[in-house]
Write a protein that holds these residues in place. Structure first.
Motif, PDB file in Angstrom:
ATOM      1  N   GLU A   1       0.827  -1.208   0.000  1.00  0.00           N
ATOM      2  CA  GLU A   1       0.000   0.000   0.000  1.00  0.00           C
ATOM      3  C   GLU A   1       0.864   1.263   0.000  1.00  0.00           C
ATOM      4  O   GLU A   1       0.574   2.223  -0.712  1.00  0.00           O
ATOM      5  CB  GLU A   1      -0.930   0.009   1.212  1.00  0.00           C
ATOM      6  CG  GLU A   1      -1.875   1.189   1.232  1.00  0.00           C
ATOM      7  CD  GLU A   1      -2.822   1.156   2.414  1.00  0.00           C
ATOM      8  OE1 GLU A   1      -2.786   2.114   3.209  1.00  0.00           O
ATOM      9  OE2 GLU A   1      -3.584   0.183   2.528  1.00  0.00           O
TER      10      GLU A   1
ATOM     11  N   ASP B   1       2.239   1.790  -3.488  1.00  0.00           N
ATOM     12  CA  ASP B   1       1.205   2.312  -4.383  1.00  0.00           C
ATOM     13  C   ASP B   1       0.982   3.806  -4.157  1.00  0.00           C
ATOM     14  O   ASP B   1       0.852   4.577  -5.115  1.00  0.00           O
ATOM     15  CB  ASP B   1      -0.111   1.552  -4.190  1.00  0.00           C
ATOM     16  CG  ASP B   1      -0.075   0.165  -4.809  1.00  0.00           C
ATOM     17  OD1 ASP B   1       0.788  -0.084  -5.677  1.00  0.00           O
ATOM     18  OD2 ASP B   1      -0.922  -0.668  -4.429  1.00  0.00           O
TER      19      ASP B   1
ATOM     20  N   LYS C   1      -5.028   7.427  -1.170  1.00  0.00           N
ATOM     21  CA  LYS C   1      -5.547   6.063  -0.987  1.00  0.00           C
ATOM     22  C   LYS C   1      -6.976   5.956  -1.505  1.00  0.00           C
ATOM     23  O   LYS C   1      -7.336   4.988  -2.178  1.00  0.00           O
ATOM     24  CB  LYS C   1      -5.483   5.686   0.495  1.00  0.00           C
ATOM     25  CG  LYS C   1      -5.936   4.279   0.772  1.00  0.00           C
ATOM     26  CD  LYS C   1      -5.808   3.943   2.242  1.00  0.00           C
ATOM     27  CE  LYS C   1      -6.326   2.536   2.492  1.00  0.00           C
ATOM     28  NZ  LYS C   1      -6.302   2.188   3.902  1.00  0.00           N
TER      29      LYS C   1
ATOM     30  N   GLU D   1      -8.484   3.541  -4.578  1.00  0.00           N
ATOM     31  CA  GLU D   1      -9.570   2.582  -4.349  1.00  0.00           C
ATOM     32  C   GLU D   1     -10.810   2.877  -5.181  1.00  0.00           C
ATOM     33  O   GLU D   1     -11.677   2.023  -5.321  1.00  0.00           O
ATOM     34  CB  GLU D   1      -9.933   2.566  -2.860  1.00  0.00           C
ATOM     35  CG  GLU D   1      -8.820   2.013  -1.992  1.00  0.00           C
ATOM     36  CD  GLU D   1      -9.055   2.215  -0.505  1.00  0.00           C
ATOM     37  OE1 GLU D   1      -9.997   2.957  -0.129  1.00  0.00           O
ATOM     38  OE2 GLU D   1      -8.292   1.638   0.287  1.00  0.00           O
TER      39      GLU D   1
END
Length: 192
Positions: free
Chosen positions: A50, A53, A112, A116
């Motif tokens: 994560e 990313d 984030k 998503e």
């Protein structure tokens, strides 16, 4: 400003390495090559997938990485349309305050959220009627010109209805054009 023109990014979690295929914008000839990005590999090992990313998306957002068609470029499209992104957009004013805000956990949370969020399924094309009554479709857009085509399959696809409104705003006198925006169904055109 120097940046990387990205062809592909591979995050190998088993090996704990991140490989980038691309070229630098200021080196000629621009021959893409593959290398291990040690800074991203270190983040992968120490903080996980994560964090890598988010770091890659931040590199795209800041302009250090450009090009490619991957989950980070798609997240960038979503990010730039998020209303809460305006307070972190480094292109805005006052620059010093925005730079400080970008160091907060709230900025990482927005990155984030963008990763998503999926791109909307709706797709739009711009049409207009010519003086002869023929329907034409916006095919290509440059800074100064709009190119039209009578072939629907060649129409430029817009992912957001706001993008079609931006096109109309850019061109002087376009308010008098009889423009229409059509939503494209997924089964109407292959490859959209």
């Amino acid at each position: 400003m120097s940046y990387h023109i990205i062809k592909s990014i591979k995050v190998d979690e088993k090996e704990g390495k991140v490989y980038i295929t691309g070229a630098d914008n200021n080196v000629r000839p621009r021959t893409p090559h593959r290398w291990e990005c040690t800074s991203l590999s270190q983040i992968l090992v120490e903080q996980g997938r994560e964090a890598v990313d988010l770091e890659i998306l931040e590199a795209y957002e800041s302009g250090d990485f450009q090009g490619g068609n991957n989950k980070w470029t798609r997240a960038l499209v979503v990010l730039r349309r998020m209303p809460e992104y305006a307070q972190f957009n480094w292109r805005g004013e006052p620059y010093d305050e925005i730079t400080e805000r970008r160091k907060t956990p709230a900025f990482k949370a927005i990155l984030k959220k963008a990763l998503e969020t999926k791109l909307p399924k709706a797709k739009f094309i711009i049409t207009k009627s010519t003086n002869m009554g023929t329907k034409v479709y916006l095919k290509k857009l440059t800074a100064r010109h709009v190119f039209w085509s009578p072939v629907r399959e060649k129409a430029k696809i817009f992912r957001f209805i706001e993008d079609t409104e931006d096109v109309k705003r850019v061109f002087y006198g376009s308010n008098s054009w009889a423009w229409a925006v059509e939503q494209v169904e997924n089964n109407q055109r292959r490859g959209i």
